[in-house]
Design an enzyme around this catalytic site. Structure first.
Site, PDB file in Angstrom:
ATOM      1  N   GLY A  73       0.791  -1.240   0.000  1.00  0.00           N
ATOM      2  CA  GLY A  73       0.000   0.000   0.000  1.00  0.00           C
ATOM      3  C   GLY A  73       0.815   1.278   0.000  1.00  0.00           C
TER       4      GLY A  73
ATOM      5  N   ILE B  78      10.936  -6.521  -2.746  1.00  0.00           N
ATOM      6  CA  ILE B  78      12.170  -6.545  -1.955  1.00  0.00           C
ATOM      7  C   ILE B  78      13.308  -7.239  -2.715  1.00  0.00           C
ATOM      8  CG2 ILE B  78      13.215  -7.180   0.262  1.00  0.00           C
ATOM      9  CD1 ILE B  78      10.915  -4.951   0.254  1.00  0.00           C
TER      10      ILE B  78
ATOM     11  N   GLU C 294      22.789   4.966  -0.579  1.00  0.00           N
ATOM     12  CA  GLU C 294      21.965   4.154  -1.482  1.00  0.00           C
ATOM     13  C   GLU C 294      21.769   4.896  -2.807  1.00  0.00           C
ATOM     14  OE1 GLU C 294      18.317   2.629   0.149  1.00  0.00           O
ATOM     15  OE2 GLU C 294      17.424   2.310  -1.822  1.00  0.00           O
TER      16      GLU C 294
ATOM     17  N   GLN D  24      25.273  11.487 -40.274  1.00  0.00           N
ATOM     18  CA  GLN D  24      25.408  12.608 -39.339  1.00  0.00           C
ATOM     19  C   GLN D  24      24.568  12.396 -38.074  1.00  0.00           C
ATOM     20  OE1 GLN D  24      23.558  16.469 -40.079  1.00  0.00           O
ATOM     21  NE2 GLN D  24      25.542  17.444 -39.780  1.00  0.00           N
TER      22      GLN D  24
ATOM     23  N   LEU E 271      20.117   2.887 -32.306  1.00  0.00           N
ATOM     24  CA  LEU E 271      21.234   2.804 -33.253  1.00  0.00           C
ATOM     25  C   LEU E 271      21.653   1.362 -33.548  1.00  0.00           C
ATOM     26  CD1 LEU E 271      23.422   5.890 -32.211  1.00  0.00           C
ATOM     27  CD2 LEU E 271      22.005   5.623 -34.259  1.00  0.00           C
ATOM     28  N   HIS E 272      21.214   0.436 -32.713  1.00  0.00           N
ATOM     29  CA  HIS E 272      21.444  -0.992 -33.014  1.00  0.00           C
ATOM     30  C   HIS E 272      20.362  -1.533 -33.966  1.00  0.00           C
ATOM     31  CE1 HIS E 272      24.315  -1.149 -29.646  1.00  0.00           C
ATOM     32  NE2 HIS E 272      24.592  -2.404 -29.952  1.00  0.00           N
TER      33      HIS E 272
ATOM     34  N   GLU F 149      10.607  11.948  -8.971  1.00  0.00           N
ATOM     35  CA  GLU F 149       9.775  13.032  -8.423  1.00  0.00           C
ATOM     36  C   GLU F 149      10.121  13.283  -6.948  1.00  0.00           C
ATOM     37  OE1 GLU F 149       8.521  10.333 -10.142  1.00  0.00           O
ATOM     38  OE2 GLU F 149       8.370  11.445 -12.019  1.00  0.00           O
TER      39      GLU F 149
HETATM   40  C1  LIG Z   1      12.750  -3.889  -9.027  1.00  0.00           C
HETATM   41  C2  LIG Z   1      12.427  -3.154  -7.757  1.00  0.00           C
HETATM   42  C3  LIG Z   1      13.245  -3.349  -6.638  1.00  0.00           C
HETATM   43  C4  LIG Z   1      12.939  -2.711  -5.435  1.00  0.00           C
HETATM   44  N1  LIG Z   1      13.697  -2.995  -4.309  1.00  0.00           N
HETATM   45  C5  LIG Z   1      13.259  -2.537  -3.104  1.00  0.00           C
HETATM   46  C6  LIG Z   1      13.901  -2.969  -1.879  1.00  0.00           C
HETATM   47  O1  LIG Z   1      14.893  -3.734  -1.907  1.00  0.00           O
HETATM   48  N2  LIG Z   1      13.405  -2.535  -0.706  1.00  0.00           N
HETATM   49  C7  LIG Z   1      12.344  -1.700  -0.627  1.00  0.00           C
HETATM   50  O2  LIG Z   1      11.940  -1.357   0.461  1.00  0.00           O
HETATM   51  N3  LIG Z   1      11.707  -1.266  -1.757  1.00  0.00           N
HETATM   52  C8  LIG Z   1      12.144  -1.671  -2.980  1.00  0.00           C
HETATM   53  N4  LIG Z   1      11.496  -1.259  -4.140  1.00  0.00           N
HETATM   54  C9  LIG Z   1      10.364  -0.353  -4.024  1.00  0.00           C
HETATM   55  C10 LIG Z   1      10.659   1.048  -4.532  1.00  0.00           C
HETATM   56  O3  LIG Z   1      11.573   1.718  -3.689  1.00  0.00           O
HETATM   57  C11 LIG Z   1       9.310   1.774  -4.671  1.00  0.00           C
HETATM   58  O4  LIG Z   1       8.623   1.158  -5.748  1.00  0.00           O
HETATM   59  C12 LIG Z   1       9.466   3.255  -4.922  1.00  0.00           C
HETATM   60  O5  LIG Z   1       9.963   3.900  -3.760  1.00  0.00           O
HETATM   61  C13 LIG Z   1       8.144   3.920  -5.326  1.00  0.00           C
HETATM   62  O6  LIG Z   1       7.118   3.578  -4.461  1.00  0.00           O
HETATM   63  P1  LIG Z   1       5.719   3.039  -5.058  1.00  0.00           P
HETATM   64  O7  LIG Z   1       6.039   1.920  -5.986  1.00  0.00           O
HETATM   65  O8  LIG Z   1       4.824   2.751  -3.913  1.00  0.00           O
HETATM   66  O9  LIG Z   1       5.172   4.234  -5.901  1.00  0.00           O
HETATM   67  P2  LIG Z   1       4.194   5.383  -5.364  1.00  0.00           P
HETATM   68  O10 LIG Z   1       4.751   5.982  -4.132  1.00  0.00           O
HETATM   69  O11 LIG Z   1       2.815   4.862  -5.328  1.00  0.00           O
HETATM   70  O12 LIG Z   1       4.321   6.451  -6.540  1.00  0.00           O
HETATM   71  C14 LIG Z   1       3.579   6.389  -7.757  1.00  0.00           C
HETATM   72  C15 LIG Z   1       3.892   7.651  -8.561  1.00  0.00           C
HETATM   73  O13 LIG Z   1       3.505   8.803  -7.802  1.00  0.00           O
HETATM   74  C16 LIG Z   1       4.591   9.677  -7.680  1.00  0.00           C
HETATM   75  N5  LIG Z   1       4.561  10.370  -6.381  1.00  0.00           N
HETATM   76  C17 LIG Z   1       4.426   9.817  -5.148  1.00  0.00           C
HETATM   77  N6  LIG Z   1       4.507  10.771  -4.200  1.00  0.00           N
HETATM   78  C18 LIG Z   1       4.718  11.939  -4.844  1.00  0.00           C
HETATM   79  C19 LIG Z   1       4.900  13.279  -4.430  1.00  0.00           C
HETATM   80  N7  LIG Z   1       4.925  13.623  -3.125  1.00  0.00           N
HETATM   81  N8  LIG Z   1       5.091  14.240  -5.370  1.00  0.00           N
HETATM   82  C20 LIG Z   1       5.089  13.918  -6.687  1.00  0.00           C
HETATM   83  N9  LIG Z   1       4.929  12.652  -7.147  1.00  0.00           N
HETATM   84  C21 LIG Z   1       4.738  11.681  -6.243  1.00  0.00           C
HETATM   85  C22 LIG Z   1       5.825   8.810  -7.780  1.00  0.00           C
HETATM   86  O14 LIG Z   1       6.972   9.558  -8.134  1.00  0.00           O
HETATM   87  C23 LIG Z   1       5.388   7.820  -8.834  1.00  0.00           C
HETATM   88  O15 LIG Z   1       5.595   8.386 -10.102  1.00  0.00           O
HETATM   89  C24 LIG Z   1      11.820  -1.837  -5.358  1.00  0.00           C
HETATM   90  C25 LIG Z   1      11.041  -1.611  -6.483  1.00  0.00           C
HETATM   91  C26 LIG Z   1      11.311  -2.267  -7.667  1.00  0.00           C
HETATM   92  C27 LIG Z   1      10.408  -2.039  -8.847  1.00  0.00           C
END
Ligand SMILES: Cc1cc2nc3c(=O)[nH]c(=O)nc-3n(C[C@H](O)[C@H](O)[C@H](O)COP(=O)(O)OP(=O)(O)OC[C@H]3O[C@@H](n4cnc5c(N)ncnc54)[C@H](O)[C@@H]3O)c2cc1C
Length: 386
Positions: free
Chosen positions: A135, A163, A249, A286, A344-345, A374
């Site tokens: 969530g 994760i 990080e 070019q 380009l590939h 963001e």
């Molecule tokens: C491959 C992968 C590996 C990951 N590994 C880890 C891990 O090891 N540990 C861990 O804890 N998490 C991990 N994550 C989670 C990752 O850090 C989150 O997906 C990320 O922080 C975004 O959170 P969300 O997916 O809930 O997006 P949301 O927070 O729901 O955001 C959705 C959109 O809304 C925008 N948004 C949200 N708030 C704002 C705001 N205040 N202003 C403007 N725009 C906003 C966001 O930029 C985004 O574009 C991983 C994710 C992926 C896909």
């Protein structure tokens, strides 16, 4: 291969680079396809990396580490993983070294360091950090996983998702609410261990890239976590601890983004000299020269900023805003560079046998994880306007 001369590294880093590259060429590159197919890297690779001295470089020798605090070594590892196009497997190692390790090293008490650091350095204990929940992601303080104290244990309930190292991990740094009535001030960090009853892994999630990376769901049902597994001396400090560790990080993700852009540039440069169309190499058009000129310039400019950030970090002076700048800029550059590389590939750029194709799909997530572009701009913007 950098488009410009760099003076970041000393001869000891070059030697470390040669030996890490030999390790990759022996242990990971020949098995990269297998790991991509399996959706996970063989966990035995961690032990091999540990044995060869590629884990826990900054951990004091008394705990089994290399005893040298210098982020340039971490940078070398990231760059070689990008050059060999093993993004998914490489991420497992860099997450362990750059992102998880500092929590144990800087927050662990003596007993915790003795208990965990030797295994982290040897690669017998693989680490992960679990903040994101189904969530919530960006809005971390609204997380709902709870850890309620009951005598000498915490009872943990909740779930995490996305994760990294989620399947392989033995030690999961887990963000929990020890006081669910509070937002930031109710958060704590604790280590949840593989063997704990009630801790289960869900799916190894299917992604559009980073296939060899085990990105998983984690579930906690009445997990009894001893109070000795709390990280940091006090409850309620978890958010502050996360904020302290996030610059490293984000620097790690920036270095990876830049390294991937640099690799994309190099692969593309080689390809366009070979491939012919209309009686001449693609390099003769070019448009190709302009695209490569743009990439060379963007990589060189980003490199100047990131190399400076690495040295500032070594001096303990990298700010949260500077790390955020590096992270969003380099991950966006990575997206542009891999996209131009694919273009380009031509059709071959879409075939996974070419490293540019894999680098393109692996790249998309770096603008999202570790804090989205963001959110990075929010951090920078707030610091300017406050
Ligand atoms: C491959 C992968 C590996 C990951 N590994 C880890 C891990 O090891 N540990 C861990 O804890 N998490 C991990 N994550 C989670 C990752 O850090 C989150 O997906 C990320 O922080 C975004 O959170 P969300 O997916 O809930 O997006 P949301 O927070 O729901 O955001 C959705 C959109 O809304 C925008 N948004 C949200 N708030 C704002 C705001 N205040 N202003 C403007 N725009 C906003 C966001 O930029 C985004 O574009 C991983 C994710 C992926 C896909």
């Amino acid at each position: 291969m950098s488009p410009m001369r760099r003076d970041l590294f000393e001869s000891e880093h070059d030697m470390f680079r040669d030996s890490f590259r030999r390790f990759l060429d022996k242990e990971i590159v020949p098995r990269a396809e297998e790991f991509e197919r399996d959706g996970i890297m063989d966990r035995a690779i961690f032990a091999k990396a540990g044995e060869a001295g590629f884990l826990g470089m900054e951990v004091p020798e008394e705990y089994g580490g290399g005893g040298v605090k210098d982020f340039r070594y971490n940078t070398v590892i990231i760059e070689e993983c990008a050059e060999t196009a093993i993004g998914g497997s490489g991420l497992g190692i860099t997450l362990h070294n750059d992102i998880c390790l500092p929590y144990f090293l800087h927050l662990g008490n003596e007993e915790q360091k003795q208990r965990w650091l030797p295994g982290i350095c040897s690669g017998e204990l693989i680490t992960a950090v679990a903040m994101t929940e189904p969530g919530i992601g960006s809005d971390l303080a609204s997380m709902t996983t709870t850890a309620i104290r009951d005598g000498d244990v915490y009872i943990v309930n909740g779930s995490k998702t996305f994760i990294t190292n989620g399947i392989n991990a033995d030690l999961v740094i887990t963000a929990v609410k020890t006081d669910p009535s509070q937002k930031h001030k109710g958060m704590s960090l604790m280590i949840i261990e593989r063997s704990m009853e009630g801790f289960e892994r869900g799916r190894n999630l299917e992604k559009i890239g980073l296939h060899s990376q085990d990105t998983a769901e984690l579930f906690f049902t009445d997990v009894r976590v001893p109070v000795e597994n709390l990280l940091g001396p006090d409850e309620g400090e978890g958010f502050r601890h996360l904020v302290t560790n996030l610059p490293q990080e984000r620097l790690s993700i920036a270095v990876a983004g830049l390294a991937s852009a640099r690799a994309a540039y190099r692969w593309t440069l080689e390809y366009v000299k070979e491939r012919q169309a209309f009686g001449q190499p693609i390099a003769g058009f070019q448009n190709t020269r302009f695209k490569l000129a743009e990439l060379a310039t963007e990589v060189a400019v980003a490199e100047a900023f990131v190399d400076k950030a690495i040295l500032a970090h070594n001096q303990g002076q990298l700010t949260a805003e500077e790390a955020a700048m590096a992270k969003w800029w380099c991950s966006e550059l990575q997206g542009r560079a891999t996209d131009i590389g694919v273009q380009l590939h031509g059709g071959y750029g879409y075939m996974t046998e070419y490293p540019i194709a894999r680098a393109y799909t692996d790249a998309r997530v770096t603008r999202i994880y570790g804090g989205t572009t963001e959110i990075m701009k929010e951090i920078i913007g707030k610091s300017i306007l406050n």
